[in-house]
Structures are given as C-alpha cells and as structure tokens.
Motif scaffolding. Structure first.
Motif, short mmCIF file in Angstrom:
data_model
loop_
_atom_site.label_atom_id
_atom_site.label_comp_id
_atom_site.label_asym_id
_atom_site.label_seq_id
_atom_site.Cartn_x
_atom_site.Cartn_y
_atom_site.Cartn_z
N GLN A 263 0.42 -1.36 0.18
CA GLN A 263 0.04 -0.07 -0.41
C GLN A 263 1.05 1.37 -0.44
O GLN A 263 0.37 1.93 -1.26
N VAL B 282 -3.07 -5.59 -4.37
CA VAL B 282 -2.98 -4.38 -3.61
C VAL B 282 -4.92 -4.76 -3.13
O VAL B 282 -5.13 -5.61 -1.64
N CYS C 273 -5.19 2.22 0.38
CA CYS C 273 -4.46 3.25 1.31
C CYS C 273 -4.79 3.47 2.78
O CYS C 273 -3.83 4.57 3.45
#
Length: 681
Positions: free
Chosen positions: A483, A518, A672
């Motif tokens: 991330q 991710v 994130c």
C-alpha cells in the motif's frame, strides 16, 4: 554532527489585520492562527495533496465571536457616575477599556483572539477560542458544510456560580475600583486543557485558577475546583499530568500541583520571582524517564530557561541561555530534550538540553539553516505536525518593508518546511500502521517531496517491484508495504502527469501490477477472517453475499494480472510469483459458493437480477458500481469514500461493512489504509 536545515515544501499567504508573537497554535495536524482582529483561521491537514492548493492544509475562515459576556451585568450600573467620581488614571481606564464601555459605544472595538487551543482526542476536532472581551467558546466543524461554528455551552454561566470574596452586591458598586475588582474575578485571561481528563483550567484577571470538567455527551461544564493564587492577572497557563504552570502579567511564574483525589490545587515552586513585566508566552513541561525528572522549558524575552524538577515537582537544578536578538517569537518541541526556537531577528536555532548531574543542567545551541527572507520578514511563530516531520513557520512583513497597497501590508505567509535529519519514508516503513490517519503527516511529507521533485531516486527504489520476494505468509505487514508503494507510485504518476501530461511507461506498468495486487491481498485478508468467523458463528446474508462478490472479483483481478504477463512487462516474474502465492493462500481460505445462501443483487437502474459470473454489468449492459471493501453493489445514495484516493464504499451508517472486520479493526480504505469518510453531499 550533521548541520540542521529547513527545506521549504509549500507556502501560502493570508490576509490578517495583525499578528502577535506565538501566533500559531497546533495539536496533531491542526493549526489555529491567532492575532487577527477581524477573522480567524483554522487549518486541517488534507489527506490528498493537490496541485490546486498552495498548502497541504484545508484552510477555513470563521468569524471571531463578538460576544461581550459582561454587558448584561453592567447594564444596571451607572458608569457615568463612576467616571465622574474617579481619579484621572481610573477614568482613563474606564473610558478606554472596551469591556466596560462597549455597550455605550457607537462603534465598539472588535474582539481579537487572545488564545486558541485544541481539545485533544475529540472527534470532530474542537478548537477553544478566547477573545479580548473574555468570551471563551468552543468551535466545532459541521458535517455538511465543513464550516467552523461556535457551540453554545454554559462555560461563562457556570463560572458566575463560583463563590468569590465579594463584600457588596453588584447594585451597590458605585466606584470604579470596586467594579474592576468584581469584573476581574470573572474575566478569563488564559486557559489550558487537561489532555487526559478533559478538564479546562481558567486563569482570571484576579489571579484565580478555576477548573471546570467538560462533559462531552452533554456539551456542558461542571464545577471542579479553584485556587486563589498569589499571582496578579494570569496571562498564561499550561499543564502536564499533575503539574500546572502559571504566569502573571508582572512576569512571575509559579508551578502548582493538582491533587485530583482531594480536588485541590496547591503551589509547590516559584520558578521566576522577579517582577519584570515580561510575561511568558509559551512553556513546556515534559517527563524524562531516563532522568526520572520533569523538565520545564520556557522563554523570557530573548532567554531560554530550563528547570529540572523531581517527581514531586521540587526544583533540582536550572539553567538559562541568551539566544541573541530582542526576543524569542516561537518555540516548539523537537523531542523531550530538544527544542526549536525562532527569534525576531530571523534566527532559527535548535536548543539541546543535557544533564551531566542531578545538580547541573546544560544548554547547547545549534543554528538551523533556512532560506526565509528575514531581511524583509519577521518570523512570528512556529509549530509542528503530529509526528514532528512537517514544520509550519509564520512570517509577517517588517514595519520598514511597507507597500502602498493595504492588502500587501496585511499579508502573512505560512511556510511549510521539513528538517533534513527527519526521513519520513524510513519512519513510515518502520511503523506498524493500523490506519494511515495516524501517520498522515508522514504521508503528506512524502507527497510534498514528490510534488517538489525531491529525492525521487529514493522513492522510486523503495520496495522495488522487480525484486520482490513473496513471503511465505501473505500477511498484513506485506499488504502495508504494498500500500505504501502504491501511494508513492500514484504520487509519482501525478507528478509526471503534471510535468509531462502523461505517465512514463515504467510507472504505468507499476500501477497495473500494484492496484489489482493490493485489492487481491485485501480480499484474501477478508476471506481469511470470515473463515475464522464461520467456526464460531453463522455467517449473515450480507457476509455470504460479500464472499461471493469478493471471490468473483478476486478471479477477475487474477486474470487481469495474468493478462499483463508478456515480454514487454519487466515485472512478469514478480507477477507470476505473486499469482502463485495468492492461489496457494486462496486454496486455504476460499468458500464453496454453491453452499452459500444470500439475497440476489438487482441492478439499481433497471432492477434486473445481476449474474455473478458477469459481475460488472447487468443483463441490459448497465455498469455496476461496486464497493471497494465488500465488492457488493453500491447504493445510489448513502456512500462513503476514501479521502486519499476517493475509492467508493457502501455507507458506514448501515453497519454492514463492520461484519467483514474483527471487533478491534476500523473500516479503512482497501488501497491506502485511510479511514473512510461519509459522503454528505
């Protein structure tokens, strides 16, 4: 030792009527600007750095409260009679002090912010503002408009209930001397907040220290305790744990001990007894575990004074240092034994404190290099972010540096800088991050570095995708690194698009790998949790629907990654290793979709049943928007989003997303790791 240097990352300007020393008040990543007589600025650090804004802060303007709390009390009194029967000095004070005559004036002076402090650990952020009229109010940000508005509290009314040694009733007051004595009991001249107990300590013009306990649920204050000090008008208060430091208008500084069990405040030390009329503007009290002592640091004019105290608050040793110039205009903590100060002549210094023995204190100075225009500008304040990586310095034009334009004369500048010995990337990669909100300023520092085209090689080489070795277990630590790498790559892509109007091919290939990778790791983590949850309880209909959606999304992501494997892709080997690791992990945590029972999804546009195998479109080819967390269909309204990357998710109000996380986990963005924000527009 490496010489210290400030590097400028951003600069913005403000129109302010006036500025005083120590004009910046900060807590975590919020800043309040103090000093203007017509407006008040509150700044919150943004999550996403945009090229459209000059500062990494969301700047909000709000009107200063013009309340005059003493006006109703003074109406029954005959001020004209007091004026006629006063001596020259008293009559001048009565006529010039707006607190007494504001109700009689056709154009009363506007209130000015005397002090602004943040209430710690409160959501939403709350700022307490004290004006020159003695009005102390709480400002809270509204959810919809994001404006800062005052909250009605009983702070002044509860203060009036305190018993003071008043010999006469208000209607019997006929002399200005008695009026001033009465008003001084209730005139708030300074305050500070207890970080742990949510108690506000008020200093009054009569030398009283009064504590009020704040009830967050009722937004009300209740009586707590008070003490009549030997100080005159209290102009500054600060506290740390059970210690309270107070300074008066005469310049005397005393230390008090707070006994919360017996609701008592008592004086224990006089740190400065000379009545020099140089009031203390900023002080810090810190506990040093290695020394088992408290360290008190404050400034007087151009001097730094340091005191070492026992755990009981008794004085052990002291030291002082003259730092040149006329006066110190800002002081901020770097760490427990290091402080950064600014002076009126433009010098910025790092003060280092050492204790060779229990009876000795030593102060060392080191200049910090900077490129501020201190010939034409004065440095009037400094503050730092939560993790001490971003520093904000306020500059104001010298009186000698004047312009014909009124606007330019009233312009102040806020410079956001970083220290050269603080590496945000190293600190970020060594932290176990639960949510990115805790390291928001580290993230912002990296974003500003990239935006300013600084240390690009370091950021490009971090976590080199072509050399990634897949861990045996795809855990949260590996997801965190991915991330951070995705955040860096996205910021590099923003910079390249701003500079070249397109991405470089290498950056595009990195994004093509990182974004689905991710997402895949997030889905694996959720599936793993739901497998554990199923062992202890029955899966809800939403959990089963989310499992079906996430596993279908995962297969789509894996096929996308597989399609990216070609001779032109320099990360083909890494992609193959990643796919192998994910498939192995998926075999352990995947569900049999045929055994799940859940309510079928229907298209929000045409109400047709959505085929899970097609997933992204309904039978009538309407595009299905999906939640980035659960991969279920997004509602038309009531959405939430990530303030960093703007990924959409289902509303947090219906509580369904919490079923995909453990009780200790917070709902955060897939990409994130920032906390999701409700879309109120």
């Amino acid at each position: 030792m490496e010489s210290l240097k400030f590097t400028q990352l951003a600069v913005g300007e403000f129109k302010l009527d006036a500025l005083a020393d120590f004009c910046l008040s900060a807590l975590d990543n919020c800043i309040a600007i103090v000093g203007s007589s017509t407006d008040f600025y509150v700044m919150e650090m943004v999550k996403d750095r945009s090229a459209n804004i000059s500062l990494p802060y969301r700047v909000k303007f709000t009107n200063i409260p013009q309340k005059r709390p003493f006006a109703p009390l003074l109406k029954p009194l005959s001020l004209s009679h007091m004026y006629e029967h006063s001596n020259t000095q008293e009559s001048q004070e009565l006529a010039l002090d707006a607190i007494y005559v504001s109700e009689c004036s056709l154009d009363p002076p506007k209130a000015r912010v005397l002090q602004a402090e943040w209430i710690p650990n409160r959501v939403p952020p709350t700022c307490t503002v004290l004006t020159t009229y003695g009005a102390c109010e709480l400002y809270v940000q509204t959810n919809i408009s994001q404006e800062w508005l005052p909250v009605n509290t009983n702070l002044f009314s509860i203060l009036l209930e305190h018993k003071f040694p008043i010999t006469k009733t208000l209607t019997d007051i006929r002399k200005f001397e008695k009026l001033r004595e009465y008003i001084n009991y209730y005139l708030i001249t300074s305050f500070c907040w207890d970080h742990a107990e949510h108690i506000i300590y008020l200093g009054t013009a009569a030398g009283y220290i009064i504590s009020l306990k704040f009830d967050e649920s009722l937004i009300e204050f209740t009586k707590h305790m008070q003490i009549k000090t030997t100080l005159a008008k209290i102009t500054y208060l600060t506290n740390y744990k059970n210690l309270l430091l107070a300074c008066c208008v005469q310049g005397t500084i005393k230390l008090f001990k707070i006994d919360r069990e017996n609701l008592n405040i008592k004086e224990i030390e006089c740190l400065w007894s000379r009545k020099d009329r140089m009031t203390c503007r900023k002080a810090f009290i810190r506990f040093n575990p290695s020394l088992n002592s408290y360290i008190v640091v404050f400034c007087k004019s151009a001097h730094i004074l340091v005191y070492r105290l026992t755990t009981q608050g008794l004085l052990q040793s002291s030291a002082s240092a003259y730092v040149n110039g006329i006066k110190i205009t800002g002081i901020e903590v770097l760490n427990d034994m290091e402080y950064i100060i600014t002076t009126i002549v433009g010098h910025i210094k790092c003060i280092r404190i050492s204790c060779p023995s229990s009876e000795e204190l030593k102060i060392d100075e080191d200049f910090i290099q900077h490129n501020f225009d201190t010939t034409n500008m004065q440095i009037l304040g400094i503050c730092c972010s939560k993790n001490r990586c971003l520093w904000s310095v306020m500059l104001f034009r010298n009186k000698e540096y004047l312009h014909n334009s009124k606007y330019t004369n009233a312009t102040a500048f806020l410079n956001v800088v970083k220290l050269n010995n603080q590496d945000a990337l190293i600190r970020l990669r060594n932290v176990n991050i639960k949510i990115m909100d805790d390291v928001q300023d580290l993230i912002m520092t990296i974003g500003l570095d990239i935006f300013n085209n600084m240390e690009m090689d370091k950021y490009n080489e971090f976590f080199n995708i072509g050399q990634i070795k897949m861990p045996k277990i795809l855990n949260d630590a590996f997801l965190q690194k991915m991330q951070i790498k995705l955040f860096i790559t996205r910021n590099v892509a923003k910079h390249q698009r701003l500079k070249f109007r397109t991405y470089k091919s290498h950056t595009s290939i990195e994004l093509d790998f990182l974004e689905p990778a991710v997402q895949s790791l997030h889905i694996l983590s959720r599936l793993e949790y739901l497998q554990e949850f199923r062992k202890a309880s029955t899966l809800s209909s939403f959990q089963q629907l989310s499992i079906a959606c996430m596993q279908n999304k995962l297969q789509f992501l894996l096929s996308t990654l597989k399609d990216n494997i070609n001779e032109e892709n320099s990360f083909s080997e890494t992609t193959e290793n990643f796919l192998k690791a994910v498939n192995q992990h998926l075999n352990e945590c995947s569900f049999d979709l045929s055994a799940l029972h859940y309510k079928k999804e229907h298209c929000n546009v045409c109400n047709e049943t959505i085929n899970m195998n097609i997933f992204n479109k309904c039978s009538k080819q309407h595009v299905i928007q999906r939640c980035s967390v659960s991969q279920t269909q997004l509602p038309l309204f009531q959405k939430c989003y990530c303030p960093q990357c703007y990924a959409l998710a289902s509303s947090l109000e219906n509580q369904l997303l919490k079923e995909l996380f453990g009780g200790h986990e917070m709902l955060k963005c897939t990409f994130c790791r920032f906390l999701l924000t409700e879309d109120t527009y």
